[in-house]
Design a protein around this motif. Structure first.
Motif, PDB file in Angstrom:
ATOM      1  N   PRO A 233       7.476 -40.978  12.356  1.00 56.33           N
ATOM      2  CA  PRO A 233       8.629 -42.146  12.488  1.00 56.33           C
ATOM      3  C   PRO A 233       8.262 -43.295  12.105  1.00 56.33           C
ATOM      4  O   PRO A 233       8.373 -43.817  10.453  1.00 56.33           O
TER       5      PRO A 233
ATOM      6  N   GLN B 235       5.832 -37.610   6.894  1.00 57.12           N
ATOM      7  CA  GLN B 235       7.357 -37.862   8.000  1.00 57.12           C
ATOM      8  C   GLN B 235       7.334 -38.061   9.002  1.00 57.12           C
ATOM      9  O   GLN B 235       7.980 -38.222   9.665  1.00 57.12           O
TER      10      GLN B 235
ATOM     11  N   HIS C 213      24.532 -35.009   6.550  1.00 61.64           N
ATOM     12  CA  HIS C 213      24.201 -34.616   5.293  1.00 61.64           C
ATOM     13  C   HIS C 213      24.311 -32.401   4.857  1.00 61.64           C
ATOM     14  O   HIS C 213      23.069 -32.220   4.951  1.00 61.64           O
TER      15      HIS C 213
ATOM     16  N   ARG D 130      13.640 -35.405  -1.509  1.00 62.55           N
ATOM     17  CA  ARG D 130      12.573 -34.389  -1.474  1.00 62.55           C
ATOM     18  C   ARG D 130      11.796 -34.407  -2.527  1.00 62.55           C
ATOM     19  O   ARG D 130      12.415 -32.906  -3.096  1.00 62.55           O
TER      20      ARG D 130
ATOM     21  N   GLU E  89      16.992 -31.029  11.126  1.00 60.70           N
ATOM     22  CA  GLU E  89      16.888 -31.798   9.353  1.00 60.70           C
ATOM     23  C   GLU E  89      17.237 -32.978   9.348  1.00 60.70           C
ATOM     24  O   GLU E  89      17.133 -33.817   8.662  1.00 60.70           O
TER      25      GLU E  89
ATOM     26  N   ARG F 222      14.723 -50.041  18.483  1.00 62.29           N
ATOM     27  CA  ARG F 222      14.531 -48.956  17.951  1.00 62.29           C
ATOM     28  C   ARG F 222      15.563 -47.020  18.391  1.00 62.29           C
ATOM     29  O   ARG F 222      14.399 -47.352  19.433  1.00 62.29           O
TER      30      ARG F 222
ATOM     31  N   ALA G  33      12.250 -38.512   3.008  1.00 64.79           N
ATOM     32  CA  ALA G  33      13.784 -38.891   2.365  1.00 64.79           C
ATOM     33  C   ALA G  33      14.782 -38.524   3.417  1.00 64.79           C
ATOM     34  O   ALA G  33      14.603 -37.360   3.670  1.00 64.79           O
ATOM     35  N   ALA G  34      15.267 -39.510   4.499  1.00 60.23           N
ATOM     36  CA  ALA G  34      16.137 -38.794   4.407  1.00 60.23           C
ATOM     37  C   ALA G  34      17.667 -38.001   4.405  1.00 60.23           C
ATOM     38  O   ALA G  34      18.396 -36.853   4.748  1.00 60.23           O
ATOM     39  N   ASP G  35      17.782 -37.716   2.680  1.00 62.51           N
ATOM     40  CA  ASP G  35      18.427 -37.740   1.656  1.00 62.51           C
ATOM     41  C   ASP G  35      17.634 -36.463   1.052  1.00 62.51           C
ATOM     42  O   ASP G  35      16.530 -37.083  -0.154  1.00 62.51           O
ATOM     43  N   PRO G  36      17.583 -35.597   1.608  1.00 61.32           N
ATOM     44  CA  PRO G  36      16.774 -34.235   1.070  1.00 61.32           C
ATOM     45  C   PRO G  36      16.470 -34.195  -0.751  1.00 61.32           C
ATOM     46  O   PRO G  36      15.595 -33.496  -0.760  1.00 61.32           O
TER      47      PRO G  36
ATOM     48  N   GLY H 288      17.441 -38.974  10.335  1.00 62.48           N
ATOM     49  CA  GLY H 288      16.730 -39.406   9.938  1.00 62.48           C
ATOM     50  C   GLY H 288      15.161 -39.634  11.370  1.00 62.48           C
ATOM     51  O   GLY H 288      15.232 -39.628  12.676  1.00 62.48           O
ATOM     52  N   SER H 289      14.605 -40.478  10.747  1.00 64.07           N
ATOM     53  CA  SER H 289      13.859 -40.921  12.287  1.00 64.07           C
ATOM     54  C   SER H 289      14.405 -42.051  13.146  1.00 64.07           C
ATOM     55  O   SER H 289      13.669 -41.545  14.582  1.00 64.07           O
TER      56      SER H 289
ATOM     57  N   LEU I  88      24.956 -39.403   3.002  1.00 69.65           N
ATOM     58  CA  LEU I  88      23.428 -39.591   2.846  1.00 69.65           C
ATOM     59  C   LEU I  88      23.637 -41.058   2.980  1.00 69.65           C
ATOM     60  O   LEU I  88      24.255 -41.670   3.219  1.00 69.65           O
ATOM     61  N   ALA I  89      22.242 -41.025   3.793  1.00 70.64           N
ATOM     62  CA  ALA I  89      22.616 -42.499   4.559  1.00 70.64           C
ATOM     63  C   ALA I  89      21.717 -43.427   3.711  1.00 70.64           C
ATOM     64  O   ALA I  89      22.788 -44.402   4.008  1.00 70.64           O
ATOM     65  N   HIS I  90      21.346 -42.978   2.726  1.00 64.85           N
ATOM     66  CA  HIS I  90      21.251 -44.873   1.594  1.00 64.85           C
ATOM     67  C   HIS I  90      21.658 -44.179   0.186  1.00 64.85           C
ATOM     68  O   HIS I  90      20.974 -45.196  -0.627  1.00 64.85           O
TER      69      HIS I  90
END
Lengths: 375, 375
Positions: free
Chosen positions: A89, A87, B339, A71, B298, B317, A65-68, B301-302, B211-213
């Motif tokens: 990509p 983790q 974030h 996790r 951190e 990408r 999750a890009a959103d901690p 995202g990827s 937050l990304a999503h």
């Protein structure tokens, strides 16, 4: 809800162990279809893979999750579901699950060939020491009969849908576009507590009316039009569907009344055929033969209804070639329609739950009137 | 547009014939991925399959339309695309395409293994006399560089998006929920001529911001909040994306200004790195190192950006492991964000078209201000 999910996974393991047609004697199971993952875990399924391991451990592998806040790597919550975040990509959670299965001693892994792409399958298949088998559709089969909590969610979804539609009927419609009416319905679904629309709302006027999958256009509602709408709320993941047709303005024309009565009769015949033990093809035939008898055989699509749940179109399918019989506690739609090219048409869709006659017969969830209202 | 589509299909045939890595010497090509079908035909791709036959004939096989207005069986319009409707209830258009290929004399058929499920692949593979090969991603590769008409569609999509966002900024925001703001943005996109949203609109306030999503919740906008929004219109099929962050009320706090300036600097670095010939991984690094340097490695995202077009996330990408270089006329997003758990954060996303310095450098499509506005 987590006990429910533990029990669902246990039942899936049992069924696959007892019936080799389900998972071909594989000692581990890999679930990738999102609705199946949600059903078995209650967790957000996007991009995830669920491994039911040979050692009895259940693991949900999710994209990192890009959103901690989301996790949970390595945590082991109350529902005995281990979660792992992938983790890398371009990490494929299905491949990671296969690696995990192999390292935990599995020799064979059953995968959902009806969901995995060939490319992902090949990647999973390249994991050393693991033989792949086919996981038929045991999860889809398990999802057909709903429990009380699932039906309660569907009831709420239907209630929200009826409210949204009811409010629209009280507003002025003439002069507004299909597109705006559809958006307004979607906004009202959210207002009343839906997570979102179960499917894109369809609003069709005039000669568009009665089309099964009409995408709303900039056509404006006019006096004398048929107006057909089709919408549904999603609530706690569960999807319902309603379809109704109205006339705009004063009194309907004769052809409109005639067509409406015909579709209404077909839809009622379908509803009345819903009973535990009825063959799905017989329910379809009950609906279909009313329209066939009036010379509208061509107007129908391949199915006159389908199951609903975590997906808007699930098993069972009510169609001429459908196998199988209905059980109690199976929610389905009955949704015939006729469209006359150049003129317009009628659709009437309901969501109902199959119930035995002793319990009062099918439970109608979408209760908005099916009278031909002139708005 | 139909000449464009004929030319695109001709180019695809040429490339596959010239490079056996693309289609493994197959004499017929089967395209099933919806965005690829739309790109090559301009037709609605749902459930369809496109066959580029060994005999030079192109055929689009679609599910039988329940809507008679969309039936074109056997017609041969100006763009030399034959269309066939598949009537059987569970008819797989891919299998029908394979049958057609075999009966027209093809011996091998290249299929999109990255799109076909294993189950469909097996069904296609059972067609007698046909050897299956792998169609790599030549259509996706062909879609990367956009023509003038495609860029014009993206420009309009961005214009609509800017308008919708601009109107929201003029309204009262405090006290309204994320969910309602998101719906209002989606309604405004449609009002201004979008076909719909390119992706679900995200509105995030307070500690959700950045937050990304983030999926909009019932949290209400409060004084002092960061408000981050991410939306995009779809126009003629083409998807754009914008992301902006604002503060609500009076003056921003120091931490807010500091964080905003940092993300802004990272985003600018990414934009400035966009030039024909630049490695995708270098553009990513330009954005990423600004945040890394401030200890926010951190947070990302990827990927820090991606191509846009008929899909909202396409090639290229922009990520550390990305291969390849940018070309002129490739539209991409640059979208860093940070974030801080429990506090909130900042996202800034733009859609730009790569252009040589001689033409003025990258063309910014989403022109809403990137000042830190206090609303």
């Amino acid at each position: 809800m987590s006990e429910v999910h533990v029990a669902r996974r246990a039942l899936l393991r049992e069924r696959c162990a007892a019936n080799s047609a389900q998972a071909g004697h594989a000692d581990a199971l890999l679930v990738t279809r999102p609705a199946n993952i949600r059903y078995l875990t209650g967790r957000p399924p996007e991009g995830a893979a669920l491994l039911l391991g040979a050692d009895g451990t259940d693991t949900l592998l999710g994209p990192a999750a890009a959103d901690p806040s989301h996790r949970h790597t390595g945590s082991r919550p109350a529902d005995e579901l281990r979660t792992v975040a992938i983790q890398s990509p371009d990490g494929d959670t299905a491949v990671a699950a296969a690696d995990l299965a192999a390292s935990a001693g599995a020799r064979s892994l059953a995968v959902e060939e009806h969901h995995l792409t060939v490319a992902r399958y090949r990647a999973v298949d390249s994991v050393a020491g693991l033989h792949l088998a086919r996981l038929a559709c045991p999860v889809e089969a398990q999802r057909v009969v709903k429990d009380q909590e699932e039906i309660a969610a569907l009831r709420t979804a239907a209630e929200i849908t009826d409210q949204a539609l009811g409010e629209l009927l009280e507003s002025i419609l003439v002069g507004r576009t299909e597109r705006h009416l559809a958006l307004e319905l979607e906004r009202r679904l959210i207002d009343h507590g839906a997570e979102g629309s179960a499917f894109p709302t369809s609003v069709a006027t005039g000669r568009n009316s009665g089309l099964a999958h009409h995408r709303p256009t900039d056509r404006r509602v006019e006096e004398g039009d048929f107006l057909s709408v089709r919408l549904g709320a999603r609530y706690h993941g569960y999807c319902c569907q309603i379809g109704r047709t109205f006339v705009i303005g004063t009194a309907p024309d004769d052809w409109q009344v005639e067509l409406y009565d015909l579709v209404f009769a077909a839809q009622r015949a379908g509803r009345e055929a819903l009973t535990p033990g009825a063959a799905c093809s017989d329910v379809d035939r009950a609906t279909r033969q009313v329209l066939d008898g009036a010379g509208h055989a061509e107007a129908l699509g391949s199915a006159t209804g389908h199951g609903v749940g975590l997906e808007i179109g699930e098993d069972p399918r009510l169609s001429p070639g459908a196998m199988g019989k209905l059980d109690a506690c199976v929610p389905v739609t009955i949704e015939p329609g006729v469209h006359l090219p150049g003129q317009g048409g009628v659709r009437i869709d309901d969501t109902l739950v199959v119930r035995p006659a002793a319990d009062g017969g099918p439970e109608l969830l979408t209760i908005t009137t099916k009278e031909l209202l002139a708005l």
